[in-house]
Write a protein that holds these residues in place. Structure first.
Motif, PDB file in Angstrom:
ATOM      1  N   ASN A   1      15.161  12.547 -68.885  1.00 20.87           N
ATOM      2  CA  ASN A   1      16.302  11.731 -69.305  1.00 20.87           C
ATOM      3  C   ASN A   1      17.633  12.440 -69.006  1.00 20.87           C
ATOM      4  OD1 ASN A   1      17.086   9.242 -70.486  1.00 20.87           O
ATOM      5  ND2 ASN A   1      17.537  10.263 -72.427  1.00 20.87           N
TER       6      ASN A   1
ATOM      7  N   TYR B   1      21.197  13.176 -67.709  1.00 24.12           N
ATOM      8  CA  TYR B   1      22.308  12.252 -67.511  1.00 24.12           C
ATOM      9  C   TYR B   1      23.206  12.705 -66.369  1.00 24.12           C
ATOM     10  CZ  TYR B   1      26.557   9.537 -68.258  1.00 24.12           C
ATOM     11  OH  TYR B   1      27.643   8.704 -68.081  1.00 24.12           O
TER      12      TYR B   1
ATOM     13  N   ARG C   1      26.987   9.342 -61.555  1.00 21.41           N
ATOM     14  CA  ARG C   1      26.271   8.099 -61.269  1.00 21.41           C
ATOM     15  C   ARG C   1      26.170   7.202 -62.495  1.00 21.41           C
ATOM     16  NH1 ARG C   1      23.261   9.108 -56.376  1.00 21.41           N
ATOM     17  NH2 ARG C   1      22.003   7.274 -56.824  1.00 21.41           N
ATOM     18  N   ASP C   2      26.496   7.760 -63.673  1.00 20.69           N
ATOM     19  CA  ASP C   2      26.411   7.050 -64.946  1.00 20.69           C
ATOM     20  C   ASP C   2      25.022   6.445 -65.131  1.00 20.69           C
ATOM     21  OD1 ASP C   2      27.213   6.097 -67.405  1.00 20.69           O
ATOM     22  OD2 ASP C   2      28.026   4.217 -66.591  1.00 20.69           O
ATOM     23  N   GLU C   3      24.002   7.311 -65.000  1.00 19.06           N
ATOM     24  CA  GLU C   3      22.626   6.859 -65.215  1.00 19.06           C
ATOM     25  C   GLU C   3      21.755   8.035 -65.631  1.00 19.06           C
ATOM     26  OE1 GLU C   3      20.389   5.644 -61.712  1.00 19.06           O
ATOM     27  OE2 GLU C   3      21.905   6.583 -60.432  1.00 19.06           O
ATOM     28  N   ARG C   4      20.638   7.727 -66.243  1.00 22.14           N
ATOM     29  CA  ARG C   4      19.664   8.723 -66.638  1.00 22.14           C
ATOM     30  C   ARG C   4      18.635   8.894 -65.517  1.00 22.14           C
ATOM     31  NH1 ARG C   4      21.331  11.561 -71.219  1.00 22.14           N
ATOM     32  NH2 ARG C   4      22.587  10.118 -72.490  1.00 22.14           N
TER      33      ARG C   4
END
Length: 252
Positions: free
Chosen positions: A117, A119, A123-126
């Motif tokens: 997970n 972060y 990219r603003d994603e997990r």
């Protein structure tokens, strides 16, 4: 910047690695000493408008000025053997006497934890990252060894590998957006192939790895880039010897 010299300086002819073409006796030898923020110098192919990219410390020979342009033969890399040219002013600015050390750099990558997970701010994603720690010349960085799972990609197995010379500028769209979190990011289009399988794995910057050694500490990339390109392996084809240690928590 113009230097008040009519042509690039002449220096001695250093020993050539076996992967380079030997220049003729008395040939003028220089190196790419300055590149753009993407990590490449653009030169024109002889008698054409084709632009050819050269990495830092690429060796060039038979350097001579004619009609306001400086012509030279590329001695290593993808453009090896090609005759290229720059304006005399650009040649004075970008070519110089500083060449790479004729010994390989040494990279150690030691496997760490698997973070399902992780972060990515850029990219603003997990992302599911198999992390590791890279060490080269005392510069340490967190890297990801694989992010894309279940499609044939997997972390590089422990062992020893050769890191090759950069091939060509890689797509800016794959890395340029990382400037959102590191505005001073440079040399992002320089990727170093790893001699493994079909050589599709690289040492490069980013947050996503397809089995590559992907450097996630962007501020450290210029130092890593310099440590790699300022060295050559014995055969002249590579820049470093890579040792991968430990065992990934997630292998496939």
């Amino acid at each position: 910047m113009n230097v008040p010299s009519p042509r690039p300086p002449t220096i001695g002819n250093p020993a050539q690695p076996s992967g380079a073409t030997s220049p003729g006796a008395g040939s003028k030898i220089l190196y790419v000493n300055k590149v753009g923020s993407d990590g490449w110098l653009q030169a024109l192919a002889n008698n054409s408008n084709e632009r050819v990219s050269l990495f830092k410390y690429a060796q060039v020979a038979d350097v001579q000025s004619r009609g306001g342009r400086t012509y030279f033969k590329v001695m290593e890399g993808v453009a090896k053997g090609r005759t290229l040219s720059l304006t005399d002013a650009n040649a004075r600015e970008h070519l110089g006497p500083i060449g790479p050390k004729r010994t390989p750099a040494h990279i150690t990558v030691t496997y760490g934890s698997y973070d399902p997970n992780w972060y990515s701010k850029a990219r603003d994603e997990r992302l599911p990252q198999q992390t590791a720690t890279l060490d080269i010349a005392g510069v340490k960085s967190t890297v990801t060894m694989n992010t894309v799972w279940g499609t044939g990609y997997f972390p590089l197995p422990p062992g020893s590998y050769t890191v090759l010379l950069p091939d060509v500028p890689h797509d800016a769209n794959m890395t340029r957006f990382y400037r959102r979190v590191e505005p001073q990011l440079t040399f992002d289009q320089v990727w170093f192939p790893i001699l493994f399988g079909n050589n599709s794995r690289y040492v490069h910057i980013g947050n996503v790895s397809d089995g590559c050694v992907t450097v996630m500490d962007f501020a450290r990339w210029p130092s890593i880039h310099e440590a790699l390109l300022s060295h050559r392996t014995v055969d002249g084809r590579g820049v470093a010897l890579l040792t991968v240690k430990g065992k990934p928590e997630r292998e496939r």
